[in-house]
Design a protein around this motif. Sequence first.
Motif, short mmCIF file in Angstrom:
data_model
loop_
_atom_site.label_atom_id
_atom_site.label_comp_id
_atom_site.label_asym_id
_atom_site.label_seq_id
_atom_site.Cartn_x
_atom_site.Cartn_y
_atom_site.Cartn_z
N ALA A 29 1.00 -1.11 -0.01
CA ALA A 29 -0.11 0.05 -0.03
C ALA A 29 0.89 1.19 -0.08
N SER A 30 0.57 2.34 -0.69
CA SER A 30 1.27 3.41 -1.11
C SER A 30 0.32 4.75 -0.71
N PRO A 31 0.57 5.84 0.03
CA PRO A 31 0.06 6.91 0.25
C PRO A 31 -0.15 7.48 -1.27
N VAL A 32 -1.27 8.01 -1.57
CA VAL A 32 -1.50 8.87 -2.72
C VAL A 32 -1.49 10.36 -2.53
N GLY A 33 -2.07 10.76 -1.34
CA GLY A 33 -2.31 12.30 -0.91
C GLY A 33 -3.59 12.40 -0.10
N LYS A 119 2.11 18.27 10.36
CA LYS A 119 1.19 18.49 9.15
C LYS A 119 0.05 17.31 9.20
N LYS A 120 -1.14 17.59 9.44
CA LYS A 120 -2.35 16.57 9.50
C LYS A 120 -2.45 16.08 8.25
N GLU A 121 -2.36 16.60 7.04
CA GLU A 121 -2.21 15.83 5.81
C GLU A 121 -1.38 14.85 5.57
N ARG A 122 -0.04 14.89 6.41
CA ARG A 122 0.73 13.60 6.20
C ARG A 122 0.37 12.50 6.82
N VAL A 123 -0.01 12.95 8.21
CA VAL A 123 -0.58 11.65 8.92
C VAL A 123 -1.82 10.99 8.25
N ASP A 124 -2.76 11.83 7.89
CA ASP A 124 -3.99 11.29 7.11
C ASP A 124 -3.53 10.18 5.97
N ARG A 125 -2.86 10.68 4.99
CA ARG A 125 -2.44 9.77 3.88
C ARG A 125 -1.48 8.56 4.27
N ILE A 126 -0.64 8.68 5.36
CA ILE A 126 -0.04 7.61 5.90
C ILE A 126 -1.02 6.63 6.74
N ALA A 127 -1.91 7.17 7.37
CA ALA A 127 -2.75 6.31 7.90
C ALA A 127 -3.71 5.54 7.08
N ALA A 128 -3.94 6.29 5.90
CA ALA A 128 -4.96 5.46 4.85
C ALA A 128 -3.97 4.21 4.31
N ALA A 129 -2.62 4.42 4.21
CA ALA A 129 -1.95 3.25 3.70
C ALA A 129 -1.99 2.16 4.87
N LEU A 130 -1.81 2.45 6.11
CA LEU A 130 -1.72 1.63 7.13
C LEU A 130 -2.96 0.84 7.23
N ILE A 131 -4.14 1.58 7.03
CA ILE A 131 -5.27 0.78 6.85
C ILE A 131 -5.37 -0.22 5.83
N LEU A 132 -4.83 0.50 4.60
CA LEU A 132 -4.94 -0.38 3.41
C LEU A 132 -4.03 -1.67 3.77
N GLN A 133 -2.78 -1.47 4.28
CA GLN A 133 -1.73 -2.50 4.54
C GLN A 133 -2.14 -3.52 5.72
N ALA A 134 -3.01 -3.07 6.38
CA ALA A 134 -3.67 -4.03 7.44
C ALA A 134 -4.66 -4.96 6.82
N TYR A 135 -5.22 -4.52 5.80
CA TYR A 135 -6.48 -5.47 5.07
C TYR A 135 -5.62 -6.23 4.19
N LEU A 136 -4.47 -5.79 3.57
CA LEU A 136 -3.49 -6.78 2.90
C LEU A 136 -3.05 -7.86 3.86
N GLU A 137 -2.56 -7.41 5.00
CA GLU A 137 -2.11 -8.59 5.75
C GLU A 137 -3.26 -9.50 6.33
N SER A 138 -4.43 -8.91 6.44
CA SER A 138 -5.43 -9.95 6.92
C SER A 138 -5.80 -10.87 5.97
N LYS A 139 -5.62 -10.64 4.59
CA LYS A 139 -5.84 -11.56 3.73
C LYS A 139 -4.86 -12.61 3.21
N HIS A 140 -3.60 -12.43 4.16
CA HIS A 140 -2.86 -13.67 3.77
C HIS A 140 -2.45 -14.27 5.01
#
Length: 140
Positions: A29-33, A119-140
Amino acid sequence: MQNYARLIGIDVGKKRCGLAQTDLLQTIASPVGTFSPDEIIDKITHIVEESQVEGFVIGWPLMPNGEEGEATRMVQEFINRLKNLYPEIPVFKIDERYTSNQALDVMIEIGVPQKKRRKKERVDRIAAALILQAYLESKH
């Protein structure tokens, strides 16, 4: 046969939404913005038009005690909007408690200066990537 499709991760907020996506093999998972709640729909539409999207992974903001609250209602409204636009793309909810703290920890680990970590924007996009990565890890 390998199905090449992205997953899109979204950290929904009142003022800002973090957006992340996987590669086509769904390995990372990679942050987009970070976007306003209105802008993010346009950005999602662009991603969906450019490549195959297999699902939306949305951070589900439970309270520390595990109950739903005002934030979950706001996120559910966003999910309903997504489902109206893309009824064929499934939505997966992931418990997002503590992802903002994890995002700050990641920024510290990789050496992001303290001023930029505020900068909250940085936190938000990294949080989105962490959410997505957690989902990926739960699939495997």
